[in-house]
Motif scaffolding. Structure first.
Motif, PDB file in Angstrom:
ATOM      1  N   GLY A   8       1.009  -1.335  -0.026  1.00 51.50           N
ATOM      2  CA  GLY A   8       0.087  -0.009  -0.023  1.00 51.50           C
ATOM      3  C   GLY A   8       0.585   1.235  -0.025  1.00 51.50           C
ATOM      4  N   ASP A   9       2.175   1.181   0.434  1.00 51.61           N
ATOM      5  CA  ASP A   9       2.952   2.515   0.562  1.00 51.61           C
ATOM      6  C   ASP A   9       3.235   2.738  -0.770  1.00 51.61           C
ATOM      7  N   HIS A  10       3.494   1.627  -1.736  1.00 46.92           N
ATOM      8  CA  HIS A  10       4.195   1.717  -2.996  1.00 46.92           C
ATOM      9  C   HIS A  10       3.010   1.897  -4.142  1.00 46.92           C
ATOM     10  N   PHE A  11       1.894   1.353  -3.990  1.00 44.54           N
ATOM     11  CA  PHE A  11       0.875   1.523  -4.906  1.00 44.54           C
ATOM     12  C   PHE A  11      -0.448   1.518  -3.995  1.00 44.54           C
ATOM     13  N   PRO A  12      -0.760   2.671  -3.684  1.00 45.74           N
ATOM     14  CA  PRO A  12      -1.839   3.051  -2.593  1.00 45.74           C
ATOM     15  C   PRO A  12      -3.204   2.788  -3.328  1.00 45.74           C
ATOM     16  N   PRO A  13      -4.069   2.207  -2.692  1.00 44.01           N
ATOM     17  CA  PRO A  13      -5.556   2.057  -3.452  1.00 44.01           C
ATOM     18  C   PRO A  13      -6.113   3.186  -3.623  1.00 44.01           C
ATOM     19  N   SER A  14      -5.924   4.414  -3.129  1.00 45.82           N
ATOM     20  CA  SER A  14      -6.439   5.691  -3.330  1.00 45.82           C
ATOM     21  C   SER A  14      -6.026   6.386  -4.663  1.00 45.82           C
ATOM     22  N   ASP A  15      -5.169   5.565  -5.384  1.00 42.69           N
ATOM     23  CA  ASP A  15      -4.374   6.150  -6.459  1.00 42.69           C
ATOM     24  C   ASP A  15      -5.309   5.826  -7.692  1.00 42.69           C
ATOM     25  N   PRO A  16      -5.867   6.153  -8.525  1.00 41.53           N
ATOM     26  CA  PRO A  16      -6.620   5.722  -9.511  1.00 41.53           C
ATOM     27  C   PRO A  16      -5.741   5.001 -10.626  1.00 41.53           C
ATOM     28  N   GLN A  17      -4.378   5.144 -10.829  1.00 42.94           N
ATOM     29  CA  GLN A  17      -3.759   4.782 -11.820  1.00 42.94           C
ATOM     30  C   GLN A  17      -3.985   3.271 -11.619  1.00 42.94           C
ATOM     31  N   ILE A  31       8.319 -13.769 -13.304  1.00 43.69           N
ATOM     32  CA  ILE A  31       8.258 -12.288 -12.807  1.00 43.69           C
ATOM     33  C   ILE A  31       9.347 -11.748 -12.043  1.00 43.69           C
ATOM     34  N   LEU A  32       9.664 -12.906 -11.219  1.00 42.95           N
ATOM     35  CA  LEU A  32      10.970 -12.430 -10.406  1.00 42.95           C
ATOM     36  C   LEU A  32      12.168 -12.732 -11.077  1.00 42.95           C
ATOM     37  N   ALA A  37      10.966  -6.850  -6.723  1.00 46.90           N
ATOM     38  CA  ALA A  37      12.193  -7.544  -6.938  1.00 46.90           C
ATOM     39  C   ALA A  37      13.277  -6.799  -7.379  1.00 46.90           C
ATOM     40  N   THR A  38      12.762  -5.562  -8.068  1.00 50.59           N
ATOM     41  CA  THR A  38      13.788  -4.740  -8.442  1.00 50.59           C
ATOM     42  C   THR A  38      14.248  -4.004  -7.283  1.00 50.59           C
ATOM     43  N   LEU A  39      13.516  -3.457  -6.270  1.00 49.19           N
ATOM     44  CA  LEU A  39      14.107  -2.763  -5.094  1.00 49.19           C
ATOM     45  C   LEU A  39      14.949  -3.609  -4.148  1.00 49.19           C
ATOM     46  N   VAL A  40      14.894  -5.109  -4.306  1.00 51.20           N
ATOM     47  CA  VAL A  40      15.666  -5.940  -3.500  1.00 51.20           C
ATOM     48  C   VAL A  40      16.990  -5.954  -4.418  1.00 51.20           C
ATOM     49  N   ARG A  41      17.068  -5.938  -5.827  1.00 47.14           N
ATOM     50  CA  ARG A  41      18.165  -6.134  -6.573  1.00 47.14           C
ATOM     51  C   ARG A  41      19.072  -4.742  -6.465  1.00 47.14           C
ATOM     52  N   ALA A  42      18.340  -3.507  -6.458  1.00 45.61           N
ATOM     53  CA  ALA A  42      18.964  -2.447  -6.345  1.00 45.61           C
ATOM     54  C   ALA A  42      19.557  -2.380  -5.049  1.00 45.61           C
ATOM     55  N   ARG A  43      19.290  -2.898  -3.988  1.00 49.52           N
ATOM     56  CA  ARG A  43      19.969  -2.985  -2.707  1.00 49.52           C
ATOM     57  C   ARG A  43      21.369  -4.027  -2.989  1.00 49.52           C
ATOM     58  N   GLY A  44      21.668  -4.499  -3.958  1.00 44.28           N
ATOM     59  CA  GLY A  44      22.558  -5.414  -4.410  1.00 44.28           C
ATOM     60  C   GLY A  44      22.306  -7.013  -3.772  1.00 44.28           C
ATOM     61  N   GLY A  76      -7.517  -1.693 -11.247  1.00 42.46           N
ATOM     62  CA  GLY A  76      -7.455  -2.838 -12.161  1.00 42.46           C
ATOM     63  C   GLY A  76      -6.194  -3.204 -12.768  1.00 42.46           C
ATOM     64  N   ALA A  77      -5.061  -2.725 -12.087  1.00 46.78           N
ATOM     65  CA  ALA A  77      -3.719  -3.004 -12.583  1.00 46.78           C
ATOM     66  C   ALA A  77      -3.335  -4.567 -12.126  1.00 46.78           C
ATOM     67  N   ALA A  78      -2.460  -5.218 -13.224  1.00 50.24           N
ATOM     68  CA  ALA A  78      -2.094  -6.428 -12.947  1.00 50.24           C
ATOM     69  C   ALA A  78      -0.912  -6.378 -11.927  1.00 50.24           C
ATOM     70  N   SER A  79      -1.208  -7.169 -11.054  1.00 55.54           N
ATOM     71  CA  SER A  79      -0.377  -7.297  -9.849  1.00 55.54           C
ATOM     72  C   SER A  79       1.173  -7.755 -10.246  1.00 55.54           C
ATOM     73  N   ASP A  80       1.323  -8.728 -11.323  1.00 45.22           N
ATOM     74  CA  ASP A  80       2.631  -8.721 -11.496  1.00 45.22           C
ATOM     75  C   ASP A  80       3.683  -7.576 -11.725  1.00 45.22           C
ATOM     76  N   ARG A  81       3.032  -6.342 -11.826  1.00 47.96           N
ATOM     77  CA  ARG A  81       3.871  -5.231 -11.648  1.00 47.96           C
ATOM     78  C   ARG A  81       4.169  -4.923 -10.165  1.00 47.96           C
ATOM     79  N   PHE A  82       3.423  -5.155  -9.110  1.00 47.30           N
ATOM     80  CA  PHE A  82       3.820  -4.961  -8.071  1.00 47.30           C
ATOM     81  C   PHE A  82       4.862  -5.963  -7.594  1.00 47.30           C
ATOM     82  N   LEU A  83       4.820  -7.351  -8.004  1.00 50.65           N
ATOM     83  CA  LEU A  83       5.983  -8.057  -7.446  1.00 50.65           C
ATOM     84  C   LEU A  83       6.997  -7.756  -8.314  1.00 50.65           C
ATOM     85  N   ALA A  84       7.083  -7.430  -9.462  1.00 51.35           N
ATOM     86  CA  ALA A  84       8.370  -7.098 -10.319  1.00 51.35           C
ATOM     87  C   ALA A  84       9.005  -5.744  -9.664  1.00 51.35           C
ATOM     88  N   HIS A  85       8.297  -4.829  -9.244  1.00 47.13           N
ATOM     89  CA  HIS A  85       8.878  -3.690  -8.482  1.00 47.13           C
ATOM     90  C   HIS A  85       9.629  -4.109  -7.095  1.00 47.13           C
TER      91      HIS A  85
END
Length: 384
Positions: free
Chosen positions: A284-293, A345-346, A307-314, A296-305
């Motif tokens: 909810g911090d990264h993809f707040p339900p109050s944000d209309p964008q 996805i991961l 994973a990207t944050l984990v890898r960005a930390r090395g 209906g979004a596909a949740s694979d975008r959330f999981l990929a995001h």
């Protein structure tokens, strides 16, 4: 915008030594080509990966990419230029993307920060492309046996890949280019395209000589890591509909799941678990339900995001475990598809993904078939 990564892996890599072409030689237990795919797949802006190989290497390719759910490889040509052109033409004949990243399989350890810079540069409509580079820091001299003259190193760059472009201008430049080009940057500049310089990274070095494999092995194994594990949990109620999304798989059902996005409880639980390993809050911090964008979004975008944050930390994702809790639909017939989808996805092997299901023996809201619950665990390694 859709972005396809085109990995050129049709060469023999003779200078690297070894019994196999270098892209199929192992580093830290995995073929170099597989490392290249996994590092590119970790970035959410890359929507497809296509690999160009020597047709004689098909068996090696199949072994190196097993379980990665990639399209069939494209046969390469006699030169790198011919191979890249073959890849671009194949994309043009199918469903051409908006952006294309042309990448050398020998640069297998590209960090997400390098890719971030490329996509940022391409947001500027004035840029036809963007190429990562590192400034030359050593003194340069001319000479043949003896030094003769110095070379001004100002404005000199060491060029890396992937090199990112708007697809149509690059294809046109390739079609007009004479033989002899060594990379897409040279072809693009010859065609008068405007190419931005973005920040390169030493981790994206090119494996060329045998000692480069030693460097890569040390880079993968010498870092001190701290293990982290975290849990995630999510619930969605049934509502009107004729299907549900679970672990990235669409399943026909008598009801749908109610949620702001596609209500995939499995991917939501996995996302929270991964975010927890780096103390990055919750979904909810990264993809707040109050944000209309995100409606209906596909949740694979959330999981990929996540994973990207984990890898960005090395970090390295070691394993994820997902338990789906429901009376219906039945999970068993879809387990293999879920495992493959989460792995894709991961950007990990399917063997690093566990999918399980259970019921609550008709107790509670899941027992009354009012909704579905999911709990997940994720384990990662972060640099000390």
């Amino acid at each position: 915008m859709r972005a396809t990564a085109l990995i050129v892996a049709a060469g023999k890599g003779i200078r690297a030594g070894g019994a196999l072409p270098k892209q199929f030689q192992p580093v830290a237990g995995l073929p170099l080509l597989r490392h290249a795919v996994q590092h590119l797949r970790a970035h959410p802006a890359i929507t497809g990966i296509q690999i160009i190989i020597n047709p004689d290497d098909r068996a090696l390719y199949d072994a190196a990419t097993q379980g990665l759910d990639l399209p069939p490889p494209i046969p390469g040509g006699a030169t790198r230029q011919a191979s890249a052109r073959a890849g671009l033409e194949a994309l043009a004949a199918a469903d051409p993307p908006d952006l294309v990243l042309v990448h050398d399989a020998a640069r297998a350890f590209v960090p997400c920060t390098l890719l971030d810079a490329l996509f940022t540069a391409l947001k500027d409509s004035a840029n036809h492309g963007a190429v990562p580079a590192l400034p030359v820091i050593d003194s340069l001299r001319r000479g043949n046996g003896h030094f003769t003259a110095s070379v001004d190193r100002d404005s000199l760059w060491r060029v890396q890949t992937p090199q990112a472009f708007r697809f149509a201008p690059l294809l046109a430049a390739h079609r007009a280019a004479p033989e002899g080009a060594t990379d897409e940057l040279g072809i693009a500049l010859a065609a008068g395209l405007h190419i931005a310089i973005t920040q390169g990274d030493e981790r994206a070095f090119k494996i060329t000589e045998p000692q480069d494999f030693i460097r890569a092995q040390m880079m993968q194994t010498s870092t001190s890591f701290i293990p982290r594990a975290a849990a995630g949990f999510d619930v969605h109620a049934f509502g009107p509909g004729d299907h549900v999304w679970l672990a990235g798989v669409q399943i026909p059902h008598s009801h749908g799941l109610i949620g702001h996005s596609d209500a995939d409880a499995g991917l939501h639980a996995l996302t929270d678990a991964l975010l927890g390993t780096i103390a990055a809050g919750d979904i909810g911090d990264h993809f707040p339900p109050s944000d209309p964008q995100w409606k209906g979004a596909a949740s694979d975008r959330f999981l990929a995001h996540a994973a990207t944050l984990v890898r960005a930390r090395g970090g390295t994702i070691d394993f994820v475990d997902l338990t789906l809790i429901c009376e219906r639909p039945k999970i068993g017939p879809h387990r293999a598809a879920m495992q493959a989808r989460v792995a894709a996805i991961l950007g990990v092997d399917p063997g690093q993904v566990s999918i399980k299901a259970t019921t609550t023996e008709l107790l509670g809201f899941t027992g009354r078939s009012e909704g579905i619950a999911a709990q997940a665990m994720a384990s990662v390694r972060l640099p000390a």
